[in-house]
Design a protein around this motif. Structure first.
Motif, PDB file in Angstrom:
ATOM      1  N   GLY A  84      18.401  -3.299  17.277  1.00  0.00           N
ATOM      2  CA  GLY A  84      18.004  -4.035  18.325  1.00  0.00           C
ATOM      3  C   GLY A  84      16.641  -3.581  18.906  1.00  0.00           C
ATOM      4  N   VAL A  85      15.861  -2.833  18.098  1.00  0.00           N
ATOM      5  CA  VAL A  85      14.714  -2.325  18.946  1.00  0.00           C
ATOM      6  C   VAL A  85      13.513  -3.140  18.299  1.00  0.00           C
ATOM      7  N   ASP A  86      12.863  -3.519  19.203  1.00  0.00           N
ATOM      8  CA  ASP A  86      11.379  -4.261  19.290  1.00  0.00           C
ATOM      9  C   ASP A  86      10.189  -3.586  19.089  1.00  0.00           C
ATOM     10  N   VAL A  87       9.636  -3.304  17.708  1.00  0.00           N
ATOM     11  CA  VAL A  87       8.362  -2.447  17.726  1.00  0.00           C
ATOM     12  C   VAL A  87       7.319  -3.565  17.032  1.00  0.00           C
ATOM     13  N   SER A  88       7.585  -4.840  16.972  1.00  0.00           N
ATOM     14  CA  SER A  88       6.583  -5.833  16.584  1.00  0.00           C
ATOM     15  C   SER A  88       5.437  -5.889  17.505  1.00  0.00           C
ATOM     16  N   ASP A  89       4.347  -6.588  16.906  1.00  0.00           N
ATOM     17  CA  ASP A  89       3.068  -6.560  17.650  1.00  0.00           C
ATOM     18  C   ASP A  89       2.243  -5.386  18.032  1.00  0.00           C
ATOM     19  N   GLY A  90       2.414  -4.351  17.152  1.00  0.00           N
ATOM     20  CA  GLY A  90       1.865  -3.048  17.236  1.00  0.00           C
ATOM     21  C   GLY A  90       2.432  -2.063  18.086  1.00  0.00           C
ATOM     22  N   ARG A  91       3.599  -2.580  18.594  1.00  0.00           N
ATOM     23  CA  ARG A  91       4.211  -1.583  19.477  1.00  0.00           C
ATOM     24  C   ARG A  91       4.591  -0.164  18.788  1.00  0.00           C
ATOM     25  N   HIS A  92       4.578  -0.314  17.445  1.00  0.00           N
ATOM     26  CA  HIS A  92       5.006   0.952  16.432  1.00  0.00           C
ATOM     27  C   HIS A  92       3.809   1.779  16.598  1.00  0.00           C
ATOM     28  N   ARG A  93       2.834   1.498  16.895  1.00  0.00           N
ATOM     29  CA  ARG A  93       1.367   2.424  16.938  1.00  0.00           C
ATOM     30  C   ARG A  93       0.961   2.760  15.590  1.00  0.00           C
ATOM     31  N   ARG A  94       1.150   2.041  14.475  1.00  0.00           N
ATOM     32  CA  ARG A  94       0.636   2.128  13.508  1.00  0.00           C
ATOM     33  C   ARG A  94      -0.541   1.234  13.357  1.00  0.00           C
ATOM     34  N   ASN A  95      -1.743   1.610  12.399  1.00  0.00           N
ATOM     35  CA  ASN A  95      -2.858   0.964  12.290  1.00  0.00           C
ATOM     36  C   ASN A  95      -2.504  -0.567  11.552  1.00  0.00           C
ATOM     37  N   VAL A  96      -1.905  -0.290  10.423  1.00  0.00           N
ATOM     38  CA  VAL A  96      -1.751  -1.434   9.391  1.00  0.00           C
ATOM     39  C   VAL A  96      -0.493  -1.858   9.073  1.00  0.00           C
ATOM     40  N   THR A  97       0.015  -2.870   9.534  1.00  0.00           N
ATOM     41  CA  THR A  97       1.233  -3.455   9.096  1.00  0.00           C
ATOM     42  C   THR A  97       1.146  -4.258   7.569  1.00  0.00           C
ATOM     43  N   THR A  98       2.135  -3.680   6.633  1.00  0.00           N
ATOM     44  CA  THR A  98       2.044  -4.317   5.304  1.00  0.00           C
ATOM     45  C   THR A  98       3.283  -5.378   5.067  1.00  0.00           C
ATOM     46  N   ARG A  99       3.107  -5.895   4.112  1.00  0.00           N
ATOM     47  CA  ARG A  99       4.310  -6.609   3.535  1.00  0.00           C
ATOM     48  C   ARG A  99       4.320  -6.658   1.919  1.00  0.00           C
ATOM     49  N   GLY A 100       5.584  -6.302   1.518  1.00  0.00           N
ATOM     50  CA  GLY A 100       5.997  -6.320   0.155  1.00  0.00           C
ATOM     51  C   GLY A 100       5.286  -5.085  -0.435  1.00  0.00           C
ATOM     52  N   VAL A 101       5.169  -3.962   0.156  1.00  0.00           N
ATOM     53  CA  VAL A 101       4.930  -2.683  -0.387  1.00  0.00           C
ATOM     54  C   VAL A 101       5.652  -1.615   0.071  1.00  0.00           C
ATOM     55  N   ALA A 102       6.100  -0.859  -0.868  1.00  0.00           N
ATOM     56  CA  ALA A 102       6.878   0.432  -0.229  1.00  0.00           C
ATOM     57  C   ALA A 102       6.066   1.629  -0.182  1.00  0.00           C
ATOM     58  N   LEU A 103       5.657   1.770   0.807  1.00  0.00           N
ATOM     59  CA  LEU A 103       4.694   2.855   1.471  1.00  0.00           C
ATOM     60  C   LEU A 103       5.193   4.163   1.347  1.00  0.00           C
ATOM     61  N   ASN A 104       6.316   4.259   1.126  1.00  0.00           N
ATOM     62  CA  ASN A 104       6.872   6.018   1.025  1.00  0.00           C
ATOM     63  C   ASN A 104       6.434   6.303  -0.342  1.00  0.00           C
ATOM     64  N   HIS A 105       6.258   5.320  -1.368  1.00  0.00           N
ATOM     65  CA  HIS A 105       6.102   5.660  -2.718  1.00  0.00           C
ATOM     66  C   HIS A 105       4.652   6.088  -3.033  1.00  0.00           C
ATOM     67  N   HIS A 106       3.765   6.100  -1.938  1.00  0.00           N
ATOM     68  CA  HIS A 106       2.349   6.262  -1.875  1.00  0.00           C
ATOM     69  C   HIS A 106       1.952   7.640  -1.450  1.00  0.00           C
ATOM     70  N   VAL A 107       2.993   8.699  -0.964  1.00  0.00           N
ATOM     71  CA  VAL A 107       2.718   9.889  -0.521  1.00  0.00           C
ATOM     72  C   VAL A 107       2.171  10.443  -1.968  1.00  0.00           C
ATOM     73  N   GLY A 108       0.938  11.116  -1.637  1.00  0.00           N
ATOM     74  CA  GLY A 108       0.051  11.941  -2.563  1.00  0.00           C
ATOM     75  C   GLY A 108      -0.657  11.075  -3.787  1.00  0.00           C
ATOM     76  N   GLU A 109      -0.621   9.639  -3.617  1.00  0.00           N
ATOM     77  CA  GLU A 109      -1.053   8.612  -4.284  1.00  0.00           C
ATOM     78  C   GLU A 109      -2.427   7.985  -3.842  1.00  0.00           C
ATOM     79  N   GLU A 110      -3.415   7.754  -4.712  1.00  0.00           N
ATOM     80  CA  GLU A 110      -4.405   6.775  -4.045  1.00  0.00           C
ATOM     81  C   GLU A 110      -4.052   5.167  -4.261  1.00  0.00           C
ATOM     82  N   PHE A 111      -4.352   4.663  -3.195  1.00  0.00           N
ATOM     83  CA  PHE A 111      -4.459   3.105  -3.344  1.00  0.00           C
ATOM     84  C   PHE A 111      -5.499   2.514  -2.466  1.00  0.00           C
ATOM     85  N   THR A 112      -5.631   1.173  -2.618  1.00  0.00           N
ATOM     86  CA  THR A 112      -6.577   0.537  -1.942  1.00  0.00           C
ATOM     87  C   THR A 112      -5.957  -0.193  -0.807  1.00  0.00           C
TER      88      THR A 112
END
Length: 167
Positions: A84-112
């Motif tokens: 029940g927590v609303d962190v939409s509209d940038g309230r999460h304070r991260r720069n880029v919101t993605t869809r369809g990508v498992a970001l945790n898998h990119h630790v130590g990896e290069e991506f565009t």
């Protein structure tokens, strides 16, 4: 495994590592509300032009390059559904919101991200500072799905709708 199952598995793997930019947010000063932008310049080893960390003005500026932070739209939706927590509209304070990508898998990896090349550094776990700027329960709702901190390896422009994919 049948050919169909193998194809489905390969497609699932692709979906786990590639996606799109759904939103971009920057804040010019530490603690200030983030503002949505349609596009932003990512500068290698520095950050996003106009963001608080670009000139090391963010709360966690300690000489460690912050570069860029990303969070999955699916994690934002899960925080709302599960806690029940609303962190939409940038309230999460991260720069880029993605869809369809498992970001945790990119630790130590290069991506565009758009034209920029990034390298995943570490998971961006939520903290008490984030909770203090938002609402009770945010930290708990984003544990292990709070996003990814990355450095910018090659400068470029990123925009809403751009692709996020492994290099």
């Amino acid at each position: 495994m049948t050919e169909t199952e193998a194809g489905d598995s390969a497609e699932h793997d692709h979906l786990a590592t590639a996606g799109t930019v759904e939103a971009i947010h920057i804040a010019s000063e530490s603690g200030e509300p983030v503002e949505p932008v349609e596009r932003v310049e990512a500068v290698a080893e520095t950050g996003l032009r106009g963001d608080r960390y670009f000139d090391e003005g963010g709360t966690f500026s300690d000489g460690t390059p912050r570069g860029i932070t990303l969070i999955e739209a699916e994690a934002i939706e899960a925080a709302e559904t599960d806690y029940g927590v609303d962190v939409s509209d940038g309230r999460h304070r991260r720069n880029v919101t993605t869809r369809g990508v498992a970001l945790n898998h990119h630790v130590g990896e290069e991506f565009t991200v758009g034209d920029a090349v990034c390298r995943g550094v570490e998971l961006c776990e939520p903290c008490s500072y984030l909770e203090g700027l938002t609402e009770d329960g945010v930290a708990r709702s984003l544990v292990h799905r709070g996003g990814l901190r990355a450095t910018i390896v090659e400068s470029g422009t990123l925009a809403v709708g751009d692709t996020v994919e492994p290099r």
